[in-house]
Write a protein that holds these residues in place. Structure first.
Motif, PDB file in Angstrom:
ATOM      1  N   LEU A 295       1.159  -0.988   0.035  1.00 59.58           N
ATOM      2  CA  LEU A 295       0.199  -0.276  -0.185  1.00 59.58           C
ATOM      3  C   LEU A 295       0.998   1.198  -0.240  1.00 59.58           C
ATOM      4  CD1 LEU A 295      -3.500   0.358   0.075  1.00 59.58           C
ATOM      5  CD2 LEU A 295      -2.769   0.619   2.085  1.00 59.58           C
ATOM      6  N   THR A 296       0.360   2.401  -0.907  1.00 64.41           N
ATOM      7  CA  THR A 296       1.869   3.212  -0.954  1.00 64.41           C
ATOM      8  C   THR A 296       1.402   4.162  -0.855  1.00 64.41           C
ATOM      9  OG1 THR A 296       1.745   2.310  -3.236  1.00 64.41           O
ATOM     10  CG2 THR A 296       2.359   4.598  -2.695  1.00 64.41           C
ATOM     11  N   LEU A 297       2.244   5.382  -0.040  1.00 62.47           N
ATOM     12  CA  LEU A 297       1.403   6.849   1.321  1.00 62.47           C
ATOM     13  C   LEU A 297       2.148   7.382   0.608  1.00 62.47           C
ATOM     14  CD1 LEU A 297       1.555   4.860   4.705  1.00 62.47           C
ATOM     15  CD2 LEU A 297       0.172   5.191   3.450  1.00 62.47           C
ATOM     16  N   VAL A 298       1.604   8.842   0.743  1.00 60.77           N
ATOM     17  CA  VAL A 298       2.388   9.548   0.331  1.00 60.77           C
ATOM     18  C   VAL A 298       2.870  10.892   1.116  1.00 60.77           C
ATOM     19  CG1 VAL A 298       0.885  11.404  -0.641  1.00 60.77           C
ATOM     20  CG2 VAL A 298       2.432  12.256  -1.835  1.00 60.77           C
ATOM     21  N   THR A 299       3.862  11.184   1.236  1.00 60.73           N
ATOM     22  CA  THR A 299       4.241  12.743   2.745  1.00 60.73           C
ATOM     23  C   THR A 299       4.669  13.687   2.199  1.00 60.73           C
ATOM     24  OG1 THR A 299       4.719  10.226   4.196  1.00 60.73           O
ATOM     25  CG2 THR A 299       5.724  12.298   4.819  1.00 60.73           C
ATOM     26  N   GLN A 300       3.955  14.649   2.588  1.00 62.92           N
ATOM     27  CA  GLN A 300       4.504  16.607   1.915  1.00 62.92           C
ATOM     28  C   GLN A 300       5.333  16.511   3.108  1.00 62.92           C
ATOM     29  OE1 GLN A 300       1.992  19.049   2.988  1.00 62.92           O
ATOM     30  NE2 GLN A 300       2.761  20.388   1.692  1.00 62.92           N
ATOM     31  N   ARG A 301       7.033  16.930   2.697  1.00 60.70           N
ATOM     32  CA  ARG A 301       7.893  17.446   3.802  1.00 60.70           C
ATOM     33  C   ARG A 301       7.851  19.197   3.765  1.00 60.70           C
ATOM     34  NH1 ARG A 301      14.231  16.922   3.731  1.00 60.70           N
ATOM     35  NH2 ARG A 301      13.443  16.534   1.419  1.00 60.70           N
ATOM     36  N   ARG A 302       7.929  19.203   5.400  1.00 59.99           N
ATOM     37  CA  ARG A 302       7.065  21.229   5.002  1.00 59.99           C
ATOM     38  C   ARG A 302       9.366  21.264   4.666  1.00 59.99           C
ATOM     39  NH1 ARG A 302       3.380  21.259   9.467  1.00 59.99           N
ATOM     40  NH2 ARG A 302       1.996  19.826   8.767  1.00 59.99           N
ATOM     41  N   CYS A 303       9.739  21.725   3.839  1.00 53.78           N
ATOM     42  CA  CYS A 303      11.346  22.345   3.876  1.00 53.78           C
ATOM     43  C   CYS A 303      11.491  23.048   2.364  1.00 53.78           C
ATOM     44  CB  CYS A 303      11.738  21.380   3.587  1.00 53.78           C
ATOM     45  SG  CYS A 303      11.632  19.972   1.922  1.00 53.78           S
ATOM     46  N   CYS A 304      11.963  23.639   2.044  1.00 54.00           N
ATOM     47  CA  CYS A 304      13.440  23.107   2.068  1.00 54.00           C
ATOM     48  C   CYS A 304      13.777  24.764   2.314  1.00 54.00           C
ATOM     49  CB  CYS A 304      14.479  22.904   1.880  1.00 54.00           C
ATOM     50  SG  CYS A 304      13.255  20.265   1.591  1.00 54.00           S
ATOM     51  N   GLN A 334       9.866  14.309  -5.252  1.00 52.48           N
ATOM     52  CA  GLN A 334       9.037  15.881  -6.161  1.00 52.48           C
ATOM     53  C   GLN A 334       9.662  17.150  -5.102  1.00 52.48           C
ATOM     54  OE1 GLN A 334       9.011  14.944  -9.310  1.00 52.48           O
ATOM     55  NE2 GLN A 334       9.716  13.245  -8.505  1.00 52.48           N
ATOM     56  N   PRO A 335      10.476  18.224  -5.118  1.00 52.17           N
ATOM     57  CA  PRO A 335       9.620  19.152  -4.993  1.00 52.17           C
ATOM     58  C   PRO A 335       8.955  19.813  -5.660  1.00 52.17           C
ATOM     59  CG  PRO A 335      12.167  19.031  -5.777  1.00 52.17           C
ATOM     60  CD  PRO A 335      11.434  17.563  -6.065  1.00 52.17           C
ATOM     61  N   GLY A 336       8.372  21.331  -4.505  1.00 54.25           N
ATOM     62  CA  GLY A 336       7.999  22.276  -5.320  1.00 54.25           C
ATOM     63  C   GLY A 336       6.648  21.854  -6.090  1.00 54.25           C
ATOM     64  N   LEU A 337       6.008  21.269  -5.060  1.00 51.17           N
ATOM     65  CA  LEU A 337       4.558  20.843  -5.528  1.00 51.17           C
ATOM     66  C   LEU A 337       4.005  20.960  -4.996  1.00 51.17           C
ATOM     67  CD1 LEU A 337       4.957  17.297  -7.079  1.00 51.17           C
ATOM     68  CD2 LEU A 337       5.499  19.820  -8.403  1.00 51.17           C
ATOM     69  N   VAL A 338       2.139  22.193  -5.286  1.00 52.22           N
ATOM     70  CA  VAL A 338       1.320  21.749  -4.245  1.00 52.22           C
ATOM     71  C   VAL A 338       0.490  20.336  -3.645  1.00 52.22           C
ATOM     72  CG1 VAL A 338      -1.077  22.666  -4.311  1.00 52.22           C
ATOM     73  CG2 VAL A 338       0.464  24.242  -5.778  1.00 52.22           C
ATOM     74  N   ALA A 339       0.380  19.690  -4.322  1.00 50.41           N
ATOM     75  CA  ALA A 339       0.035  18.239  -3.920  1.00 50.41           C
ATOM     76  C   ALA A 339       1.096  17.008  -5.356  1.00 50.41           C
ATOM     77  CB  ALA A 339      -0.943  18.259  -4.566  1.00 50.41           C
ATOM     78  N   LEU A 340       1.070  15.662  -5.146  1.00 52.05           N
ATOM     79  CA  LEU A 340       1.560  14.439  -5.469  1.00 52.05           C
ATOM     80  C   LEU A 340       0.268  13.433  -6.019  1.00 52.05           C
ATOM     81  CD1 LEU A 340       4.019  13.880  -7.542  1.00 52.05           C
ATOM     82  CD2 LEU A 340       4.619  12.244  -5.577  1.00 52.05           C
ATOM     83  N   ARG A 341      -0.777  13.245  -6.450  1.00 49.71           N
ATOM     84  CA  ARG A 341      -1.209  12.308  -6.223  1.00 49.71           C
ATOM     85  C   ARG A 341      -0.750  10.785  -7.792  1.00 49.71           C
ATOM     86  NH1 ARG A 341      -6.193  11.552  -9.704  1.00 49.71           N
ATOM     87  NH2 ARG A 341      -5.755  13.818 -10.370  1.00 49.71           N
ATOM     88  N   LEU A 342      -1.256   9.579  -6.443  1.00 53.70           N
ATOM     89  CA  LEU A 342      -0.826   8.305  -7.817  1.00 53.70           C
ATOM     90  C   LEU A 342      -1.363   7.738  -8.157  1.00 53.70           C
ATOM     91  CD1 LEU A 342       1.587   5.762  -8.352  1.00 53.70           C
ATOM     92  CD2 LEU A 342       0.590   5.079  -5.418  1.00 53.70           C
ATOM     93  N   LEU A 343      -1.734   8.224  -9.305  1.00 53.06           N
ATOM     94  CA  LEU A 343      -2.816   7.915 -10.344  1.00 53.06           C
ATOM     95  C   LEU A 343      -2.443   5.570 -10.770  1.00 53.06           C
ATOM     96  CD1 LEU A 343      -2.668  10.434 -12.849  1.00 53.06           C
ATOM     97  CD2 LEU A 343      -4.214   9.794 -11.354  1.00 53.06           C
ATOM     98  N   GLY A 344      -1.515   5.000 -10.424  1.00 53.27           N
ATOM     99  CA  GLY A 344      -1.053   3.767 -11.077  1.00 53.27           C
ATOM    100  C   GLY A 344      -0.149   3.427 -11.107  1.00 53.27           C
ATOM    101  N   TRP A 345       0.240   2.740 -11.580  1.00 48.60           N
ATOM    102  CA  TRP A 345       1.184   1.705 -12.491  1.00 48.60           C
ATOM    103  C   TRP A 345       1.372   0.955 -13.942  1.00 48.60           C
ATOM    104  CZ3 TRP A 345       4.626   1.840  -7.982  1.00 48.60           C
ATOM    105  CH2 TRP A 345       3.690   1.787  -6.523  1.00 48.60           C
ATOM    106  N   ALA A 346       2.943   1.674 -14.241  1.00 52.23           N
ATOM    107  CA  ALA A 346       3.474   1.363 -15.401  1.00 52.23           C
ATOM    108  C   ALA A 346       3.594   0.011 -15.776  1.00 52.23           C
ATOM    109  CB  ALA A 346       4.389   2.295 -15.616  1.00 52.23           C
ATOM    110  N   PRO A 347       3.952  -0.764 -16.251  1.00 55.88           N
ATOM    111  CA  PRO A 347       3.915  -2.595 -16.602  1.00 55.88           C
ATOM    112  C   PRO A 347       5.424  -2.650 -16.280  1.00 55.88           C
ATOM    113  CG  PRO A 347       3.492  -1.418 -18.798  1.00 55.88           C
ATOM    114  CD  PRO A 347       3.449   0.042 -17.657  1.00 55.88           C
ATOM    115  N   ASP A 348       6.366  -1.243 -16.082  1.00 57.17           N
ATOM    116  CA  ASP A 348       8.041  -1.927 -16.086  1.00 57.17           C
ATOM    117  C   ASP A 348       8.540  -1.223 -14.536  1.00 57.17           C
ATOM    118  OD1 ASP A 348       7.709   0.763 -15.648  1.00 57.17           O
ATOM    119  OD2 ASP A 348       9.492   2.195 -17.255  1.00 57.17           O
ATOM    120  N   GLY A 349       6.700  -0.924 -13.517  1.00 58.16           N
ATOM    121  CA  GLY A 349       7.258  -0.723 -11.779  1.00 58.16           C
ATOM    122  C   GLY A 349       6.834   1.198 -11.534  1.00 58.16           C
TER     123      GLY A 349
END
Length: 484
Positions: A295-304, A334-349
């Motif tokens: 199961l994949t989680l996404v974490t926002q790091r407030r920096c930098c 991934q730096p400098g983004l408002v948000a990051l959202r996982l859509l799925g997985w490509a065949p190569d992982g």
């Protein structure tokens, strides 16, 4: 005697039909001609509106099923660019599309009518564009969700079938006021939904803000119309797009409430639950790994220090049974983004993600419902991707351990939110996208043609009446006056 005779003659004469003069007959004939002209004009308008108009391109609703994603394109792939849908382009209701490869939204396509609430749809295989309207200002991938096969789009209170153009109402959940979609199962047979209640709450600065007060998570079986209520969740942490995800086989649903992530069977039985750190959410609809073991989680790091927009994002995998981290190759942060959202997985992982870019002068999104002061992160008012700080430039990339490859970009900064069919993501292929044409779209041009035909008919009627009157007056002047 004479008076009686006179009275009798008068009574007899009163019963005799009066003589109609020649001038009266001519006037009556003129009136009949004018009525005939008006009747002919009305018939002409009806003919134009009922007989001619339906044969104009697109007037008739092509409501038959168009096909699935696999039928639409034997070689499924994602267009590598998307542009502003044509103002007045075909709607899904007028011209059903069939399966879609992707949907996207923005807020600045057209000034009139506004594009908020309009969802753009791109067909699988042909890159034809359609649109449909929601009664809500939706964001694709968050509260406007495309099914895995690309046939259905769920929006607040509504389900739209792209094959037929028909719309259906989402079911009410637990007596809640509104129903929002949160996740599709891969086969499109189940839709996770959340019932929401809310009220206006006065903030510390005096503003009154609509605030959610209750949220109920449920699973809707589309074939049987059965609703299974899962649980009440923390209404303060209903973050659309990062709230829930079905396992690849559709048997389990992972969801997040507050800082707790839970995995439940579709029937409602709890399989596991664990606590995640602050600023951590389920990564998106593609949170489950393809084999269902992670199961994949996404974490926002407030920096930098030195970053133009001080927020960085990191994907990490955990065991869905315990929440323990899995030993995997880390994805590039991934730096400098408002948000990051996982859509799925490509065949190569590679992880296929949507990246939301900030405006040049934007600060980290902030909100203030907590007593301990301002914080940054998912809880920002109106949603983390709110347009006040998000640039209309959301792209889709494939993340690997070494970097990334760009899969989809928007032209002219016209993509704010995006969702892609699971079948298209699984293909792992892209192709040069075909952009929609400029100018007024064919549906609005069709309406203009119909309006033009009706206008011509009305002008003909208006023109016939004075001509008829002029002819009558001229004949009246030429006619000799009869003397007694």
């Amino acid at each position: 005697m004479t008076s009686r005779l006179t009275e009798a003659v008068r009574e007899s004469v009163a019963g005799v039909r009066s003589y109609v003069s020649y001038e009266g007959l001519v006037a009556e004939a003129g009136r009949r001609r004018r009525r005939a002209f008006v009747a002919a004009g009305v018939v002409l308008v009806l003919l134009l509106g009922v007989v001619v108009a339906p044969w104009l391109p697109g007037w008739r609703d092509e409501s038959g099923p168009v096909g699935t994603a696999v039928e639409a394109a034997g070689d499924l792939s994602l267009p590598d660019r998307a542009g502003t849908p044509q103002w007045g382009g075909w709607s899904v209701q007028r011209r059903p599309l069939g399966a879609a490869s992707m949907i996207f939204t923005a807020e600045n396509w057209w000034y009139e009518p506004p594009s908020m609430g309009t969802v753009a749809v791109v067909s699988a295989g042909t890159d034809d564009y359609r649109r449909f309207s929601s009664n809500w200002a939706v964001r694709a991938g968050e509260d406007a969700l495309l099914s895995g096969d690309g046939n259905l789009v769920a929006t607040p209170e509504q389900l739209t079938d792209l094959r037929t153009g028909k719309t259906y109402r989402l079911p009410a959940i637990g007596g809640a006021e509104d129903t929002f979609p949160v996740a599709w199962s891969r086969d499109g047979g189940r839709l996770a939904v959340v019932g929401l209640d809310g009220r206006y709450v006065r903030q510390r600065n005096g503003d009154e803000v609509y605030t959610l007060t209750r949220a109920v998570l449920a699973v809707w079986e589309l074939a049987t119309k059965r609703i299974t209520t899962v649980i009440g969740i923390d209404a303060r942490t209903v973050f659309h797009g990062w709230l829930a995800a079905f396992s690849p086989d559709g048997r389990f649903l992972a969801y997040q409430s507050g800082r707790t992530v839970a995995v439940v069977a579709v029937g409602g039985a709890v399989r596991s639950q664990f606590t995640v750190p602050e600023d951590t959410q389920l990564a998106g609809k593609g949170a489950w790994t393809p084999d269902g073991r992670g199961l994949t989680l996404v974490t926002q790091r407030r920096c930098c220090t030195g970053d133009a927009y001080p927020a960085r994002w990191q994907l990490r995998m955990v065991d869905p049974s315990t929440g323990a981290g899995l030993v995997t190759t880390p994805f590039a942060e991934q730096p400098g983004l408002v948000a990051l959202r996982l859509l799925g997985w490509a065949p190569d992982g590679a992880a296929v993600v949507a990246r939301y870019h900030p405006r040049t002068d934007a600060e980290v999104a902030r909100y203030y419902p907590r007593a301990d002061g301002e914080v940054v992160g998912f809880g920002v008012r109106d949603g983390i991707t709110y347009g006040g700080w998000t640039e209309y430039r959301t792209d889709v990339v494939a993340l690997t351990g070494n970097g990334l490859r760009v899969l989809l970009t928007g032209t002219g900064e016209q993509v704010h939110g995006v969702d892609i069919a699971d079948d298209v993501i699984a293909s792992g292929r892209t192709h040069p996208g075909k952009l929609p044409p400029d100018g007024m779209g064919p549906e609005y041009r069709m309406y203009l043609k119909i309006a033009g035909l009706v206008l011509v008919a009305v002008l003909l009627i208006i023109g016939i009446l004075p001509i008829s009157l002029i002819i009558y007056l001229r004949r009246s002047r030429r006619r000799p006056v009869r003397t007694a």
